[in-house]
Design a protein around this motif. Structure first.
Motif, PDB file in Angstrom:
ATOM      1  N   CYS A 141      40.933  36.791  35.180  1.00  0.00           N
ATOM      2  CA  CYS A 141      39.505  36.493  35.073  1.00  0.00           C
ATOM      3  C   CYS A 141      39.154  35.131  35.668  1.00  0.00           C
ATOM      4  O   CYS A 141      38.084  34.968  36.249  1.00  0.00           O
ATOM      5  CB  CYS A 141      39.036  36.601  33.628  1.00  0.00           C
ATOM      6  SG  CYS A 141      39.949  35.564  32.459  1.00  0.00           S
ATOM      7  N   GLY A 142      40.035  34.157  35.550  1.00  0.00           N
ATOM      8  CA  GLY A 142      39.765  32.841  36.126  1.00  0.00           C
ATOM      9  C   GLY A 142      39.698  32.898  37.638  1.00  0.00           C
ATOM     10  O   GLY A 142      38.761  32.380  38.253  1.00  0.00           O
ATOM     11  N   ALA A 143      40.690  33.549  38.242  1.00  0.00           N
ATOM     12  CA  ALA A 143      40.718  33.674  39.708  1.00  0.00           C
ATOM     13  C   ALA A 143      39.525  34.484  40.207  1.00  0.00           C
ATOM     14  O   ALA A 143      38.925  34.151  41.233  1.00  0.00           O
ATOM     15  CB  ALA A 143      42.027  34.312  40.153  1.00  0.00           C
ATOM     16  N   MET A 144      39.146  35.534  39.491  1.00  0.00           N
ATOM     17  CA  MET A 144      38.003  36.348  39.920  1.00  0.00           C
ATOM     18  C   MET A 144      36.700  35.563  39.757  1.00  0.00           C
ATOM     19  O   MET A 144      35.817  35.658  40.608  1.00  0.00           O
ATOM     20  CB  MET A 144      37.944  37.662  39.140  1.00  0.00           C
ATOM     21  CG  MET A 144      36.910  38.624  39.650  1.00  0.00           C
ATOM     22  SD  MET A 144      37.289  39.153  41.343  1.00  0.00           S
ATOM     23  CE  MET A 144      35.845  40.125  41.697  1.00  0.00           C
ATOM     24  N   SER A 145      36.592  34.775  38.702  1.00  0.00           N
ATOM     25  CA  SER A 145      35.390  33.957  38.498  1.00  0.00           C
ATOM     26  C   SER A 145      35.237  32.940  39.622  1.00  0.00           C
ATOM     27  O   SER A 145      34.135  32.772  40.171  1.00  0.00           O
ATOM     28  CB  SER A 145      35.457  33.241  37.146  1.00  0.00           C
ATOM     29  OG  SER A 145      35.373  34.168  36.088  1.00  0.00           O
ATOM     30  N   ILE A 146      36.326  32.263  39.974  1.00  0.00           N
ATOM     31  CA  ILE A 146      36.291  31.307  41.086  1.00  0.00           C
ATOM     32  C   ILE A 146      35.955  32.035  42.386  1.00  0.00           C
ATOM     33  O   ILE A 146      35.134  31.565  43.180  1.00  0.00           O
ATOM     34  CB  ILE A 146      37.641  30.570  41.209  1.00  0.00           C
ATOM     35  CG1 ILE A 146      37.893  29.686  39.992  1.00  0.00           C
ATOM     36  CG2 ILE A 146      37.716  29.766  42.505  1.00  0.00           C
ATOM     37  CD1 ILE A 146      36.935  28.548  39.805  1.00  0.00           C
ATOM     38  N   SER A 147      36.554  33.195  42.617  1.00  0.00           N
ATOM     39  CA  SER A 147      36.288  33.969  43.837  1.00  0.00           C
ATOM     40  C   SER A 147      34.816  34.357  43.931  1.00  0.00           C
ATOM     41  O   SER A 147      34.216  34.296  45.010  1.00  0.00           O
ATOM     42  CB  SER A 147      37.159  35.224  43.880  1.00  0.00           C
ATOM     43  OG  SER A 147      38.524  34.889  43.978  1.00  0.00           O
ATOM     44  N   PHE A 148      34.232  34.749  42.804  1.00  0.00           N
ATOM     45  CA  PHE A 148      32.816  35.133  42.777  1.00  0.00           C
ATOM     46  C   PHE A 148      31.920  33.955  43.158  1.00  0.00           C
ATOM     47  O   PHE A 148      31.033  34.079  44.002  1.00  0.00           O
ATOM     48  CB  PHE A 148      32.457  35.666  41.383  1.00  0.00           C
ATOM     49  CG  PHE A 148      30.998  35.980  41.193  1.00  0.00           C
ATOM     50  CD1 PHE A 148      30.417  37.057  41.834  1.00  0.00           C
ATOM     51  CD2 PHE A 148      30.217  35.210  40.349  1.00  0.00           C
ATOM     52  CE1 PHE A 148      29.063  37.362  41.647  1.00  0.00           C
ATOM     53  CE2 PHE A 148      28.869  35.499  40.151  1.00  0.00           C
ATOM     54  CZ  PHE A 148      28.295  36.578  40.811  1.00  0.00           C
TER      55      PHE A 148
END
Length: 181
Positions: A141-148
């Motif tokens: 979720c952290g990596a996806m949040s940053i990617s978003f």
């Protein structure tokens, strides 16, 4: 040292949010209006969520109170042990809040947090957009949040599968580890 887990801490999340803003400020200018961004630190949001207004009020007084409402806000908040990205785009007295859909255990908690945050920022109306992502991000979720948020501020591509997201996560961890050494 690099963490051997997909999990990201407050310090990693804040580092990557600041990196996004730094890249945005140095990047090539596109045709059209230049967007301005402000970032709310994760620890300020965490304390605010737990009832301590001090850090958020300090952030508000420095970054928002004199803002002409043309600045967009990016933030990532820990909700039910998952990092959830927020992008707030002012439209007059309305806050257009964007987040990822099916990301937290309870979308109603995210709705409440976004509404409370938008009202704290002084908006009278709130519209929430949930962006579908289609990936199993339970541990990423952290990596996806940053990617978003990098997609929003920098125009980067979102990961199209979990393999790309895992690779991005490890790359982020390496960049963070190098920066703190």
């Amino acid at each position: 040292s690099v963490s051997h887990s997909y999990a990201m801490g407050n310090d990693e999340i804040e580092f990557h949010l600041r990196h996004i803003l730094e890249c945005h400020s140095q990047g090539p200018r596109v045709v059209g209006p230049v967007r301005k961004f402000a970032m709310i630190p994760p620890l300020a949001l965490e304390a605010w969520k737990d009832g301590d207004q001090t850090l958020m009020q300090d952030w508000f007084n420095i970054h928002w109170i004199h803002n002409p409402r043309d600045t967009q806000v990016i933030a990532i908040m820990l909700v039910d042990q998952h990092w959830v990205p927020f992008w707030i785009s002012p439209q007059g007295d309305s806050a257009h809040c964007h987040t990822l859909g099916d990301f937290a255990n309870d979308d109603q908690v995210v709705t409440q947090m976004l509404g409370d945050l938008a009202h704290f920022l002084g908006f009278t109306d709130v519209m929430i957009h949930r962006v579908p992502h289609g990936l199993d991000v339970s541990r990423l979720c952290g990596a996806m949040s940053i990617s978003f948020l990098a997609h929003i501020a920098l125009g980067t591509r979102l990961p199209v599968d979990v393999h790309q997201l895992r690779t991005r996560c490890w790359n982020m961890k390496e960049i963070f580890a190098e920066a703190i050494q």
